[in-house]
Design a protein around this motif. Structure first.
Motif, PDB file in Angstrom:
ATOM      1  N   ILE A 261       0.820  -1.210   0.000  1.00 16.86           N
ATOM      2  CA  ILE A 261       0.000   0.000   0.000  1.00 16.86           C
ATOM      3  C   ILE A 261       0.853   1.258   0.000  1.00 16.86           C
ATOM      4  N   ARG A 262       1.925   1.284   0.774  1.00 18.03           N
ATOM      5  CA  ARG A 262       2.728   2.508   0.845  1.00 18.03           C
ATOM      6  C   ARG A 262       3.357   2.846  -0.504  1.00 18.03           C
ATOM      7  N   HIS A 263       3.685   1.821  -1.299  1.00 20.65           N
ATOM      8  CA  HIS A 263       4.251   2.067  -2.621  1.00 20.65           C
ATOM      9  C   HIS A 263       3.170   2.566  -3.585  1.00 20.65           C
ATOM     10  N   LEU A 264       1.989   1.958  -3.513  1.00 20.77           N
ATOM     11  CA  LEU A 264       0.873   2.437  -4.336  1.00 20.77           C
ATOM     12  C   LEU A 264       0.534   3.884  -3.984  1.00 20.77           C
ATOM     13  N   ARG A 265       0.519   4.184  -2.692  1.00 22.20           N
ATOM     14  CA  ARG A 265       0.182   5.538  -2.239  1.00 22.20           C
ATOM     15  C   ARG A 265       1.202   6.553  -2.770  1.00 22.20           C
ATOM     16  N   ALA A 266       2.473   6.163  -2.784  1.00 21.67           N
ATOM     17  CA  ALA A 266       3.510   7.058  -3.303  1.00 21.67           C
ATOM     18  C   ALA A 266       3.282   7.336  -4.787  1.00 21.67           C
ATOM     19  N   GLY A 267       2.872   6.309  -5.525  1.00 22.44           N
ATOM     20  CA  GLY A 267       2.579   6.505  -6.938  1.00 22.44           C
ATOM     21  C   GLY A 267       1.376   7.387  -7.160  1.00 22.44           C
ATOM     22  N   ARG A 268       0.354   7.199  -6.339  1.00 27.08           N
ATOM     23  CA  ARG A 268      -0.833   8.047  -6.447  1.00 27.08           C
ATOM     24  C   ARG A 268      -0.466   9.507  -6.180  1.00 27.08           C
ATOM     25  N   ALA A 269       0.400   9.729  -5.208  1.00 25.14           N
ATOM     26  CA  ALA A 269       0.818  11.091  -4.891  1.00 25.14           C
ATOM     27  C   ALA A 269       1.555  11.727  -6.068  1.00 25.14           C
ATOM     28  N   LYS A 270       2.355  10.936  -6.778  1.00 25.85           N
ATOM     29  CA  LYS A 270       3.044  11.457  -7.962  1.00 25.85           C
ATOM     30  C   LYS A 270       2.051  11.957  -9.003  1.00 25.85           C
ATOM     31  N   ALA A 271       0.918  11.261  -9.077  1.00 21.08           N
ATOM     32  CA  ALA A 271      -0.113  11.633 -10.048  1.00 21.08           C
ATOM     33  C   ALA A 271      -1.060  12.694  -9.492  1.00 21.08           C
ATOM     34  N   GLY A 272      -0.779  13.177  -8.284  1.00 20.50           N
ATOM     35  CA  GLY A 272      -1.634  14.173  -7.659  1.00 20.50           C
ATOM     36  C   GLY A 272      -2.964  13.606  -7.206  1.00 20.50           C
ATOM     37  N   ALA A 273      -2.967  12.335  -6.822  1.00 19.93           N
ATOM     38  CA  ALA A 273      -4.205  11.655  -6.429  1.00 19.93           C
ATOM     39  C   ALA A 273      -4.015  10.959  -5.091  1.00 19.93           C
ATOM     40  N   THR A 274      -5.123  10.531  -4.512  1.00 16.94           N
ATOM     41  CA  THR A 274      -5.102   9.746  -3.282  1.00 16.94           C
ATOM     42  C   THR A 274      -5.500   8.315  -3.621  1.00 16.94           C
ATOM     43  N   MET A 275      -5.621   7.481  -2.606  1.00 18.37           N
ATOM     44  CA  MET A 275      -6.045   6.103  -2.817  1.00 18.37           C
ATOM     45  C   MET A 275      -7.552   5.996  -3.043  1.00 18.37           C
ATOM     46  N   GLU A 276      -8.262   7.085  -2.882  1.00 22.32           N
ATOM     47  CA  GLU A 276      -9.705   7.095  -3.112  1.00 22.32           C
ATOM     48  C   GLU A 276     -10.008   6.700  -4.557  1.00 22.32           C
ATOM     49  N   GLY A 277     -10.821   5.671  -4.729  1.00 26.42           N
ATOM     50  CA  GLY A 277     -11.205   5.218  -6.060  1.00 26.42           C
ATOM     51  C   GLY A 277     -10.227   4.269  -6.710  1.00 26.42           C
ATOM     52  N   PHE A 278      -9.080   4.027  -6.085  1.00 25.64           N
ATOM     53  CA  PHE A 278      -8.089   3.099  -6.634  1.00 25.64           C
ATOM     54  C   PHE A 278      -8.410   1.699  -6.117  1.00 25.64           C
ATOM     55  N   ASP A 279      -8.477   0.719  -7.012  1.00 26.60           N
ATOM     56  CA  ASP A 279      -8.916  -0.633  -6.666  1.00 26.60           C
ATOM     57  C   ASP A 279      -7.710  -1.507  -6.302  1.00 26.60           C
ATOM     58  N   VAL A 280      -7.645  -1.956  -5.068  1.00 27.80           N
ATOM     59  CA  VAL A 280      -6.586  -2.850  -4.583  1.00 27.80           C
ATOM     60  C   VAL A 280      -7.151  -4.261  -4.568  1.00 27.80           C
ATOM     61  N   VAL A 281      -6.583  -5.146  -5.429  1.00 30.55           N
ATOM     62  CA  VAL A 281      -7.233  -6.424  -5.731  1.00 30.55           C
ATOM     63  C   VAL A 281      -6.279  -7.603  -5.552  1.00 30.55           C
ATOM     64  N   PRO A 282      -6.141  -8.135  -4.346  1.00 33.35           N
ATOM     65  CA  PRO A 282      -5.370  -9.363  -4.174  1.00 33.35           C
ATOM     66  C   PRO A 282      -6.212 -10.600  -4.492  1.00 33.35           C
ATOM     67  N   THR A 283      -5.563 -11.626  -5.003  1.00 30.64           N
ATOM     68  CA  THR A 283      -6.198 -12.933  -5.181  1.00 30.64           C
ATOM     69  C   THR A 283      -5.746 -13.849  -4.054  1.00 30.64           C
ATOM     70  N   LEU A 284      -6.718 -14.471  -3.372  1.00 32.04           N
ATOM     71  CA  LEU A 284      -6.415 -15.346  -2.247  1.00 32.04           C
ATOM     72  C   LEU A 284      -7.053 -16.715  -2.450  1.00 32.04           C
ATOM     73  N   PRO A 285      -6.287 -17.786  -2.295  1.00 31.27           N
ATOM     74  CA  PRO A 285      -6.892 -19.119  -2.275  1.00 31.27           C
ATOM     75  C   PRO A 285      -7.858 -19.230  -1.100  1.00 31.27           C
ATOM     76  N   LEU A 286      -8.928 -19.987  -1.284  1.00 34.36           N
ATOM     77  CA  LEU A 286      -9.964 -20.140  -0.265  1.00 34.36           C
ATOM     78  C   LEU A 286     -10.220 -21.619  -0.016  1.00 34.36           C
ATOM     79  N   ALA A 287     -10.125 -22.033   1.233  1.00 37.89           N
ATOM     80  CA  ALA A 287     -10.450 -23.412   1.630  1.00 37.89           C
ATOM     81  C   ALA A 287     -11.294 -23.352   2.891  1.00 37.89           C
ATOM     82  N   VAL A 288     -12.525 -23.812   2.782  1.00 34.85           N
ATOM     83  CA  VAL A 288     -13.488 -23.732   3.880  1.00 34.85           C
ATOM     84  C   VAL A 288     -13.479 -25.035   4.664  1.00 34.85           C
ATOM     85  N   ALA A 289     -13.518 -24.928   5.990  1.00 37.85           N
ATOM     86  CA  ALA A 289     -13.540 -26.107   6.843  1.00 37.85           C
ATOM     87  C   ALA A 289     -14.786 -26.942   6.548  1.00 37.85           C
ATOM     88  N   PRO A 290     -14.629 -28.244   6.354  1.00 37.53           N
ATOM     89  CA  PRO A 290     -15.793 -29.088   6.097  1.00 37.53           C
ATOM     90  C   PRO A 290     -16.711 -29.149   7.308  1.00 37.53           C
TER      91      PRO A 290
END
Length: 357
Positions: free
Chosen positions: A199-228
């Protein structure tokens, strides 16, 4: 926070199941269905098929590989998919890795940041339907001294601006992604380390563009395994679920890339697993895949996957939301279609249980 589904690669013998998963995700209210490509199935064909069989869910490329396509072809594909889907397309791109770029596409894996920046600029210009000219280090349009002339996209996209995502892992790539993209596609993301590693690296990039994290989509992919049913969140239960993802984690941390250039191994190190990452890679590259899987710490899997009961998964979802995630993409485990669908429903239930729906 929204949730999505990642179908991974097509053509692995589960194509009918994948379509059923996408249709169920659509019914359950998942926000987006992503598909991947490496050197097998291509993303646009898969997403066209999924979009034709769904009604509301967005379809996204995670990712269209930059070495596979000229940027203008990517703009054409994005415009076409967005039109065919009724404005439901999300464009995710990335440089892939050295082995695929050079081994499959014959494209030198050099200056990935510069190539990505130019690629995004050309795609943006083409999508705006301006007459396209570009002079850069990696692309020049039109080619000088020949018959080419500035052209513009002749189709009208459904939307003026299609959301553009970049797959990013390293600090410099993350910062540039924050500066030039609408979202970041992430893997092996631990809520506990998300601020310091991402996040801190993304935020630094947004600041370069004169923007905040508002409206920026942070999208991790996570494996999911549900307890039986009948099991809980005890140590043995969680260990059994984590074991499902040992080969997957070992492949990425140990074998995805070369000894000197493995972005996932470097990420594991930045999360505090320097010694373990080195051991996993050493064993994997020596051909001991079972040993590499056994060397993956349980905590690393638990931090980068969603494991356990619906309640525990809901707590983890809340942790990701608190860390700045805006769209959590799930990769549900399951050896049968029924198991995958059950995991999908559990994911939606957990989001509601956490009060994030």
């Amino acid at each position: 926070m929204e949730i999505g589904i990642n179908l991974g690669y097509w053509g692995a013998g589960m194509d009918a199941d994948n379509l059923a998963v996408a249709k169920e995700a659509d019914r359950l209210g998942y926000a987006v269905c992503w598909a991947a490509e490496a050197y097998g199935s291509d993303v646009p064909t898969v997403l066209s098929w999924v979009a034709a069989h769904t009604e509301r869910i967005d379809v996204g490329s995670a990712i269209l590989q930059i070495p596979a396509r000229q940027p203008t072809m990517t703009a054409m594909t994005a415009a076409t998919l967005d039109t065919l889907s009724g404005g439901r397309f999300r464009l995710g791109i990335g440089v892939s890795g050295p082995q695929v770029s050079e081994g499959w596409y014959g494209v030198k894996f050099d200056k990935p940041l510069g190539r990505t920046r130019e690629y995004v600029e050309i795609v943006r210009r083409a999508m705006s339907r301006e007459r396209l000219t570009f002079e850069g280090e990696h692309w020049t349009l039109p080619l000088p001294g020949g018959p080419g002339k500035p052209l513009k996209l002749i189709v009208h996209p459904e939307r003026e601006r299609i959301p553009l995502y970049i797959a990013a892992i390293g600090p410099k790539n993350l910062e540039q992604t924050g500066e030039i993209a609408d979202g970041a596609l992430l893997v092996f993301s631990a809520a506990e380390h998300l601020e310091e590693t991402t996040i801190r690296h993304l935020r630094a990039g947004r600041a370069k563009a004169g923007a905040t994290m508002e409206g920026f989509d942070v999208v991790p992919t996570l494996p999911l395994a549900v307890a039986p049913e009948g099991s809980g969140d005890g140590d043995d239960d969680l260990a059994a679920l984590a074991d499902i993802f040992r080969p997957y984690t070992a492949l990425y941390v140990g074998g995805m890339g070369s000894r000197k250039q493995n972005f996932y191994n470097q990420l594991a190190q930045r999360m505090g697993y320097e010694k373990e990452a080195a051991e996993i890679q050493e064993k994997y590259l020596a051909g001991d895949k079972e040993g590499a899987a056994a060397a993956v710490p349980h905590r690393l899997i638990d931090q980068t996957a969603l494991l356990g009961s619906v309640g525990r998964i809901a707590d983890r979802m809340q942790a990701y939301a608190d860390a700045g995630v805006t769209t959590l993409t799930l990769a549900p485990a399951g050896f049968t279609l029924d198991e995958r669908l059950a995991s999908l429903r559990a994911g939606a239930e957990a989001l509601e249980h956490a009060g994030l729906a």
